[in-house]
Design an enzyme around this catalytic site. Sequence first.
Site, mmCIF file in Angstrom:
data_model
loop_
_atom_site.group_PDB
_atom_site.id
_atom_site.type_symbol
_atom_site.label_atom_id
_atom_site.label_comp_id
_atom_site.label_asym_id
_atom_site.label_seq_id
_atom_site.Cartn_x
_atom_site.Cartn_y
_atom_site.Cartn_z
ATOM 1 N N HIS A 12 -37.255 52.420 0.030
ATOM 2 C CA HIS A 12 -38.696 52.784 0.011
ATOM 3 C C HIS A 12 -38.805 54.293 -0.193
ATOM 4 C CE1 HIS A 12 -42.956 52.242 1.816
ATOM 5 N NE2 HIS A 12 -42.879 53.475 1.339
ATOM 6 N N HIS A 14 -40.931 57.664 -2.268
ATOM 7 C CA HIS A 14 -42.016 58.197 -3.106
ATOM 8 C C HIS A 14 -41.453 59.338 -3.948
ATOM 9 C CE1 HIS A 14 -45.250 56.024 -0.985
ATOM 10 N NE2 HIS A 14 -44.425 56.133 0.046
ATOM 11 N N LEU A 15 -41.458 59.157 -5.256
ATOM 12 C CA LEU A 15 -40.949 60.227 -6.135
ATOM 13 C C LEU A 15 -42.076 61.060 -6.729
ATOM 14 C CD1 LEU A 15 -37.969 58.487 -8.011
ATOM 15 C CD2 LEU A 15 -37.867 60.176 -6.170
ATOM 16 N N ARG A 16 -43.311 60.576 -6.622
ATOM 17 C CA ARG A 16 -44.474 61.326 -7.114
ATOM 18 C C ARG A 16 -44.425 61.535 -8.628
ATOM 19 N NH1 ARG A 16 -46.837 59.970 -2.456
ATOM 20 N NH2 ARG A 16 -46.646 61.476 -0.797
ATOM 21 N N ASN A 40 -47.737 54.323 -5.777
ATOM 22 C CA ASN A 40 -49.057 54.896 -5.419
ATOM 23 C C ASN A 40 -49.214 56.311 -5.971
ATOM 24 O OD1 ASN A 40 -47.156 55.892 -3.544
ATOM 25 N ND2 ASN A 40 -48.710 56.231 -1.978
ATOM 26 N N LYS A 92 -46.006 45.792 -4.644
ATOM 27 C CA LYS A 92 -46.358 46.475 -3.397
ATOM 28 C C LYS A 92 -47.824 46.232 -3.063
ATOM 29 C CE LYS A 92 -45.960 49.238 0.133
ATOM 30 N NZ LYS A 92 -45.746 50.680 0.207
ATOM 31 N N HIS A 129 -47.430 47.152 2.956
ATOM 32 C CA HIS A 129 -47.800 48.186 3.919
ATOM 33 C C HIS A 129 -48.644 47.481 4.976
ATOM 34 C CE1 HIS A 129 -48.847 52.498 5.008
ATOM 35 N NE2 HIS A 129 -49.550 51.758 5.840
ATOM 36 N N HIS A 163 -41.523 49.997 6.290
ATOM 37 C CA HIS A 163 -41.513 51.040 7.328
ATOM 38 C C HIS A 163 -42.038 50.547 8.665
ATOM 39 C CE1 HIS A 163 -45.566 51.266 5.744
ATOM 40 N NE2 HIS A 163 -45.240 52.004 4.700
ATOM 41 N N ASP A 235 -39.082 56.192 3.088
ATOM 42 C CA ASP A 235 -40.513 56.538 2.990
ATOM 43 C C ASP A 235 -40.692 58.052 2.921
ATOM 44 O OD1 ASP A 235 -43.201 56.149 2.652
ATOM 45 O OD2 ASP A 235 -43.629 55.812 4.766
ATOM 46 N N HIS A 239 -45.881 66.059 0.376
ATOM 47 C CA HIS A 239 -47.187 66.643 0.034
ATOM 48 C C HIS A 239 -46.965 68.145 0.084
ATOM 49 C CE1 HIS A 239 -49.567 62.902 0.515
ATOM 50 N NE2 HIS A 239 -48.707 62.624 1.476
ATOM 51 N N ALA A 251 -50.973 62.372 5.105
ATOM 52 C CA ALA A 251 -49.919 61.622 5.805
ATOM 53 C C ALA A 251 -48.699 61.500 4.915
ATOM 54 C CB ALA A 251 -50.437 60.238 6.173
HETATM 55 C C1 NCD Z 1 -47.233 57.727 1.924
HETATM 56 C C2 NCD Z 1 -47.648 58.691 0.786
HETATM 57 O O1 NCD Z 1 -47.973 59.837 1.075
HETATM 58 O O2 NCD Z 1 -47.616 58.250 -0.353
HETATM 59 N N1 NCD Z 1 -47.620 58.301 3.181
HETATM 60 C C3 NCD Z 1 -47.110 57.995 4.392
HETATM 61 O O3 NCD Z 1 -47.611 58.533 5.387
HETATM 62 N N2 NCD Z 1 -46.103 57.174 4.546
HETATM 63 C C4 NCD Z 1 -47.846 56.405 1.675
HETATM 64 C C5 NCD Z 1 -47.287 55.300 2.534
HETATM 65 O O4 NCD Z 1 -46.159 54.856 2.358
HETATM 66 O O5 NCD Z 1 -48.023 54.856 3.422
HETATM 67 ZN ZN ZN Z 2 -44.412 54.836 1.577
#
Ligand code: NCD
Ligand code: ZN
Length: 329
Positions: A12, A14-16, A40, A92, A129, A163, A235, A239, A251
């Site tokens: 899991h 996030h590579l953005r 996302n 997802k 999620h 998660h 996860d 940011h 978050a």
């Molecule tokens: C994640 C995000 O910023 O994309 N944020 C997080 O707090 N985990 C999204 C997610 O996995 O809920």
């Molecule tokens: Zn996530």
Amino acid sequence: MRLTINSPFDAHLHLREGDMLKTTTRFATRMFAGAVVMPNLSKPIDTFEAMERYKAQIQELSRDFEPIVALFLNEKTEEEIKRHGDRAFTVKLYPRGVTTNSAGGAVSLDEYGALFGLMEERGDALLVHGETDGEVLLREGEFAPIYERLAKTYPKLKIVMEHISTEVLANLLDRHKNLYATITLHHLLFTLDDLLGGRLNPHLFCKPIVKTAADRAALRRLAFSAHEKTMFGSDSAPHYRGCKERAGAAAGVFSAPVLLPELTRLFMEHSSAGCLRRFVGQNAKRIYNLNLPHKTVTIEDAPQTVENECDGVVPMLFGKRLAYRVAAD
Ligand code: NCD
Ligand code: ZN
């Protein structure tokens, strides 16, 4: 001490996009042979073409790394899967509005019965999620009956509770054959006290929020025994500093720079080093039928200090001295 792991996998991640994609991909490829990459983005990855484009962008920046890009579940998903019926999909599900960039998420699961039936038949995986819009400490537990209903209605559908952060969800794993879970490093390390018991640390603020010591103990029991239905999923969700250090902080915990060194320390300290390889790869390979590039990553007990900032993002444990590091090739 040196510990070598064959083809570690992050289930899991996030590579953005944009500039951030370069930073995140650099950290991911240093430590992992592949990852389930979350969809996302500012415009959710919700078509097969967008998925392929994003995958190609990641591969251009990486070597020996298999990105499995999940498809963002919405009203297009069923048609997309039907149009590309020969491919395996990971989908997802974000309940609408529960986390970053989930405004286009699902409102009611009842609308997706046909899709879940189709995915069940095909052997696709549904990644969830699992939070309601209830009270912050209760919203994951409130999702438990929804998981149970999904698991019973679609008994062959592979459902991954993403998660997990509570004992309630940890306890579901042995109750339903088709429920699996990912567990992050930050939920294994921290509780609410670390986030806001003293001075507030926005860099530990994430969805689902870190919880009680009892919840953490339940997650640790699963991870430290490498429970066969659990997978490590970081996860890691960066940011920029300005979005975290403000009122209305975003978050997400950016844990990518410290993942394997800190997992190694934690597992060593709990006499569970023997389970680490299953937790960070072998279980996921079996659960997802993965064919990963061959990559060996060695962790050694040499200290390092975590950077205060990586390309504008503050990493988890910034400025801290770690006991382990990734050994140079
Ligand atoms: C994640 C995000 O910023 O994309 N944020 C997080 O707090 N985990 C999204 C997610 O996995 O809920
Ligand atoms: Zn996530």
